[in-house]
Structure formats: structure tokens, C-alpha cells
Design an enzyme around this catalytic site. Structure first.
Site, PDB file in Angstrom:
ATOM      1  N   LYS A 113      -9.850  12.945   8.502  1.00 11.53           N
ATOM      2  CA  LYS A 113      -9.378  12.471   9.805  1.00 11.53           C
ATOM      3  C   LYS A 113      -9.328  13.632  10.798  1.00 11.53           C
ATOM      4  CE  LYS A 113      -6.408   8.637   8.327  1.00 11.53           C
ATOM      5  NZ  LYS A 113      -7.110   7.561   9.040  1.00 11.53           N
ATOM      6  N   LYS A 142       0.846  -1.202   0.000  1.00 13.38           N
ATOM      7  CA  LYS A 142       0.000   0.000   0.000  1.00 13.38           C
ATOM      8  C   LYS A 142       0.878   1.249   0.000  1.00 13.38           C
ATOM      9  CE  LYS A 142      -3.249   2.615   2.949  1.00 13.38           C
ATOM     10  NZ  LYS A 142      -4.102   2.617   4.154  1.00 13.38           N
ATOM     11  N   ARG A 194      -7.921  -0.310   0.960  1.00 13.67           N
ATOM     12  CA  ARG A 194      -8.512  -1.462   0.281  1.00 13.67           C
ATOM     13  C   ARG A 194      -8.969  -1.114  -1.134  1.00 13.67           C
ATOM     14  NH1 ARG A 194     -12.810  -1.939   5.089  1.00 13.67           N
ATOM     15  NH2 ARG A 194     -11.058  -0.910   6.109  1.00 13.67           N
TER      16      ARG A 194
HETATM   17  N1  BES Z   1      -4.227   4.385   7.012  1.00 13.77           N
HETATM   18  C1  BES Z   1      -5.376   4.164   7.796  1.00 13.77           C
HETATM   19  C2  BES Z   1      -5.141   3.148   8.913  1.00 13.77           C
HETATM   20  C3  BES Z   1      -4.344   3.640  10.068  1.00 13.77           C
HETATM   21  C4  BES Z   1      -4.940   4.398  11.059  1.00 13.77           C
HETATM   22  C5  BES Z   1      -3.041   3.282  10.216  1.00 13.77           C
HETATM   23  C6  BES Z   1      -4.201   4.814  12.144  1.00 13.77           C
HETATM   24  C7  BES Z   1      -2.308   3.673  11.322  1.00 13.77           C
HETATM   25  C8  BES Z   1      -2.892   4.458  12.289  1.00 13.77           C
HETATM   26  C9  BES Z   1      -6.503   3.641   6.927  1.00 13.77           C
HETATM   27  O1  BES Z   1      -6.549   4.151   5.655  1.00 13.77           O
HETATM   28  C10 BES Z   1      -7.766   4.056   7.598  1.00 13.77           C
HETATM   29  O2  BES Z   1      -7.993   5.235   7.690  1.00 13.77           O
HETATM   30  N2  BES Z   1      -8.539   3.083   8.068  1.00 13.77           N
HETATM   31  C11 BES Z   1      -9.747   3.365   8.746  1.00 13.77           C
HETATM   32  C12 BES Z   1     -10.784   2.382   8.271  1.00 13.77           C
HETATM   33  C13 BES Z   1     -12.173   2.709   8.747  1.00 13.77           C
HETATM   34  C14 BES Z   1     -12.649   3.970   8.069  1.00 13.77           C
HETATM   35  C15 BES Z   1     -13.053   1.547   8.378  1.00 13.77           C
HETATM   36  C16 BES Z   1      -9.494   3.231  10.242  1.00 13.77           C
HETATM   37  O3  BES Z   1      -8.754   2.352  10.643  1.00 13.77           O
HETATM   38  O4  BES Z   1     -10.019   4.037  10.995  1.00 13.77           O
HETATM   39 ZN    ZN Z   2      -4.772   4.753   4.852  1.00 14.09          ZN
HETATM   40 MN    MN Z   3      -7.564   5.996   5.570  1.00 17.64          MN
END
Ligand code: BES
Ligand code: ZN
Ligand code: MN
Length: 475
Positions: free
Chosen positions: A259, A247, A333
Site C-alpha cells: 500500500k 475479518k 477475501r
Molecule cells: N483492508 C483493505 C480495504 C480497505 C481499504 C479498508 C481502505 C479501509 C480503507 C483491503 O484489504 C484492501 O486492500 N482492498 C483493496 C482491494 C483491491 C486490491 C481489489 C482495495 O480496496 O483497494
Molecule cells: Zn485488508
Molecule cells: Mn488489503
């Protein structure tokens, strides 16, 4: 830093410094050393050091006694002590040192050699500040390891892993205004030049023709053009390749599902999967292994904009399956699914994707183990055993139909989120819908790829695990 094996004794070594080990529950064979340990009330806890000068019977002027804890030495304690040793050698500006032979419980000497080289070389990594030209070279020039063997191949292997890790860490630590998708593509191209690899970079228009509208839905809100990078190493004729997919979100703002502000800077690390597969490629190419390896990196930036994806938008992936984007922050994803369809063209032996995919994996496993999920238990078992050898932990989570049902959508074949529960597993279930035609494993490295806080920085994981897995396929 260079490593070698030597059959010299620590007493006869004529470099800068001899390194001896001490245990809590065992006294030292050298009586002069044991007398000094007692005199200094030195407790041989893991990584504790005693610096001695002009010890009777030693040619070197400096002896470092390194504590290793219990005499039944665990691999983790040995690695921990090596990090502390490297700090001391650097701090004392030592140029050459001889390390005493040591037994690690459950591992052979070639593992000790490989791990020593890898851990010490990785310890001298320094963050390169933007605007400066390189980093200061380490003072350590030569590390000799005491051994009766003269097979130094493991030392080269261990060092190659650390060199791969250094690339991974460097790319991760770079800010997102430097490390863009274009920068990742340029990095892949320089690796291709250095190691004579095949490199192909697909542009937005190429991806559009292939129908990668899921991937492109993530990058379309950003000014940075997306790239789909493939690098191939051929060391084994026409054998089916191992394919690693990383990724490469060079910044994850969340998109329209923005975020929160706290720690958002750390989302520059959302390309650590990409960095780890590039680092693994570098390590394998340096080792000149007899294996075929392909790494594929979907590289994008995830930004909010008037033309960004919006919650509720529906896109069609390259596989033909449609996706309702309920949360634009579940973007990993969306790029991986198209990359995972794309890699079918390599007729892979196995595909492993590596991604900072979910915050949920940090809740489940903390920052110590990467999450492992797979559609093939033999592949999962191979990765688990490689992770034990590499001291690069993973823990398997299940992929089952009950979880997959959480992805149901009224408007498309699937939604891109599965609700609050088991977020790491539902993300893997999403990917599993695109990997039915080959053996596949998924590593969620959101907790392990970097550390936060005052020591903020990329770790280089899971390069040790991935290189060990590839090595195991050759032997
Ligand atoms: N890159 C993030 C995951 C992440 C979050 C990695 C914090 C390290 C620290 C990923 O793209 C993401 O934002 N995932 C979301 C998914 C959710 C929206 C279903 C998450 O984990 O909050
Ligand atoms: Zn991400
Ligand atoms: Mn994300």
C-alpha cells in the site's frame, strides 16, 4: 455507570442534576423553565444545552435543559443529543441525573430506554493508551430515566451492547504490535472463561491439514502465527446456530502489492470485523439470550517478505476451488473464503461475515452506511430492519452474475480481484462462490468501523446492528 427507571418527577428528584428537554417549536410545561429559556435566549437546536442553577420548584441544585430540535423528534436527533448530554454530565462531574420522559417518532418507550443506555454508556468509552493501566472511571454513577414502567430489562440490554462495543473499539484502537492474531485468540479465550463459552483455536498446522492454503497464503509472509478462532455460545439447546465470521487482518500492509504510505497506520483497523463479532458475542453472552451463536475469526497479518505470496501465485482453497492471487492486497477475501468453508461444520441457520473488505465501499456509500450483500433476500431484509432499530445504517448492493464474470482467470478457477469497477460487489461475488450451501450475508464495514482525522478511533460498529439482528431472532 448504572441505569434505572423511576416514576419521580424532575421537580422532586433529589440527586445531582435534572435533565429536561426543549424543542424549537414547543414551549416547556414548566413555567419557571420556559421563563429561563426565554431569558437566556436559548435556541433548542439538537444537542445544545442550557445549564441552570437553583431553579424555582426543583429540589436539585442543577438543571440541564437539552435541545432536541423539532418536537417531532427523530431517532438520530435523540441519539445525537444524548452524546452531547453525556459530555456535559462528565464535564460538570455530575454523579447522578434524572432524564425526563420523551417520545421519539416511530419508536416505543422500551426502544427509548435501550437506546439511552446504549448511547450514553458508549459515549464514556475512552481510548486506553498503551503502557497505562486502564482508563479513568466516568464521574457518572447513576442515570435514572423517568418512566411509569418498571421493566428495566431494556436498560441492561442497551448497556450490554455498549459493553460489547467497548471491547470492539478497544481491540480496534490497539496498535498492531499489541493486537496480533495471538492477542485476538487470547481475547477470545478470556471471553470463553468469563462467560463459560466453548473456544477453539486452530494453529497453522491444523489449518494446513484442513487445506486452508488460501488463508495461509496471506499469513506466510509474516512472523506472526495465524490463528483460526471459534467461540460458541449455547443458549438454545440443539437449534442451528447463527454464525458470524469477522475479518481479522491485524495489519494490512498490502503484502508485495504494498500500500502507499499515507494513512497506512489505519490498516491496524483491518481486524475490526473480528473485533465486532467478538464484541457481539460479549453483548449476547451478557444478555444470556436464548439463542445459539458461533463467532469465527480468521486472524492473520499481511506483510511483504521473501516468502510472501506474489502476484500471479495460484493457491487452492479448502473448498477445492483454485485462486489466482493477482493482488496480494485483496487478502481479506482470501482468508474469509476458507473461514466460510470451515463454518459449514456448524450447520448454520445463517452466516454473516463482517469485514473491512474494500476501499470501494467508501467511494460508494461514504462513512455512514455499511455495505450489505446477500444470497438470501429475507436475511438481507432482517439485517436492514435491525439496522434501522439499532441506528447502525446499512445499504444493500446487488450480487449478480454479470459482476461475477469480472473474476475470470486464465490460470485458476477465479482471480482474487475483479478490476476497477464495482470493487465492493466483485469482492462479495468472490465470497458468494464459497457460501452456496447456506443463507449468507456480507457486511463491508471499511467505511463505518472507524473514523479518521483528529477524532481517529474505532466506532464499535456494526455491533449494534448485529446484536439487534440476533435479538430479533429470539423474539
Ligand atoms: N483492508 C483493505 C480495504 C480497505 C481499504 C479498508 C481502505 C479501509 C480503507 C483491503 O484489504 C484492501 O486492500 N482492498 C483493496 C482491494 C483491491 C486490491 C481489489 C482495495 O480496496 O483497494
Ligand atoms: Zn485488508
Ligand atoms: Mn488489503
Amino acid at each position: 455507570m448504572e441505569f434505572s427507571l423511576t416514576n419521580q418527577t424532575v421537580q422532586n428528584f433529589d440527586g445531582d442534576c435534572a435533565v429536561l428537554f426543549a424543542f424549537l417549536d414547543k414551549s416547556n410545561d414548566d413555567q419557571a423553565i420556559q421563563a429561563l429559556i426565554d431569558l437566556n435566549h436559548f435556541k433548542a437546536k439538537v444537542g445544545k444545552k442550557l445549564s441552570l442553577n437553583f431553579v424555582d420548584g426543583f429540589k436539585v441544585s442543577r438543571v440541564i435543559v437539552l435541545g432536541l430540535g423539532e418536537a417531532e423528534l427523530s431517532a438520530k436527533n435523540y441519539a445525537k443529543a444524548l452524546i452531547s448530554l453525556t459530555d456535559t454530565l462528565e464535564g460538570e462531574k455530575v454523579k447522578s441525573a434524572l432524564i425526563e420522559e420523551v417520545n421519539v417518532d416511530g419508536y416505543d418507550q422500551s426502544w427509548v430506554h435501550k437506546t439511552t443506555a446504549r448511547v450514553m454508556q458508549n459515549s464514556i468509552y475512552q481510548i486506553e493508551k498503551v503502557g497505562t493501566d486502564g482508563v479513568e472511571e466516568s464521574s457518572i454513577e447513576n442515570i435514572a430515566i423517568q418512566s411509569n414502567s418498571d421493566n428495566a430489562y431494556e436498560l441492561l440490554q442497551g448497556q450490554a451492547v455498549a459493553v460489547g462495543m467497548a471491547l470492539t473499539r478497544h481491540l480496534g484502537d490497539l496498535p498492531s504490535n499489541v493486537c496480533t492474531p495471538t492477542y485476538l485468540a487470547d481475547t477470545a479465550q478470556s471471553l470463553a472463561k468469563e462467560f463459560d463459552l466453548d473456544c477453539e483455536v486452530l494453529e497453522e498446522s491444523d489449518m494446513s491439514k484442513l487445506g486452508m492454503d488460501s488463508l495461509l497464503s496471506v499469513s506466510k509472509g509474516s512472523i506472526e502465527p495465524p490463528k483460526l478462532i471459534s467461540l460458541s455460545y449455547k443458549g438454545n439447546g440443539n437449534a442451528k446456530p447463527i454464525v458470524l465470521v469477522g475479518k481479522g487482518v491485524t495489519f494490512d500492509s498490502g503484502g508485495i502489492s504494498l500500500k502507499p504510505g499515507a494513512c497506512m497506520d489505519e490498516m491496524k483497523y483491518d481486524m475490526c470485523g473480528a473485533a465486532s463479532v467478538l464484541g457481539t458475542m460479549k453483548a449476547i453472552a451478557k444478555m444470556k439470550l436464548n439463542v445459539n451463536l458461533v463467532v469465527v475469526v480468521p486472524a492473520v497479518e499481511n506483510m511483504p517478505a521473501h516468502n510472501a505470496s506474489k502476484p500471479g501465485d495460484v493457491v487452492k482453497s479448502m473448498s477445492g476451488q483454485t485462486i489466482e492471487i493477482l493482488n496480494t492486497d485483496a487478502e481479506g477475501r482470501l482468508i474469509l473464503c476458507d473461514a466460510l468453508t470451515y463454518v459449514e461444520k456448524f450447520d448454520p441457520e445463517a452466516v454473516i461475515d463482517v469485514a473491512t473488505l474494500t476501499g470501494a465501499v467508501i467511494v460508494a456509500l461514504g462513512k455512514h452506511n455499511s455495505g450489505l450483500m446477500s444470497n438470501d433476500q429475507a436475511l438481507a431484509d432482517d439485517l436492514i430492519s435491525a439496522s434501522k432499530v439499532a441506528l447502525d445504517g446499512t445499504w444493500q448492493l446487488p450480487i449478480e452474475d454479470e459482476y461475477d464474470e469480472q473474476l475470470k482467470s486464465n490460470f485458476a478457477d477465479m482471480a482474487n480481484i475483479g478490476g476497477r469497477e464495482a470493487g465492493t460487489i466483485t469482492a462479495a461475488c468472490f465470497l458468494a462462490r464459497y457460501t452456496k450451501d447456506y443463507r449468507w450475508a456480507h457486511l463491508d464495514i471499511a467505511g463505518t468501523a472507524w473514523v479518521s482525522g483528529s477524532k481517529k478511533g474505532a466506532t464499535g460498529r456494526p455491533v449494534p446492528l448485529l446484536t439487534q439482528y440476533v435479538l430479533d431472532q429470539v423474539n
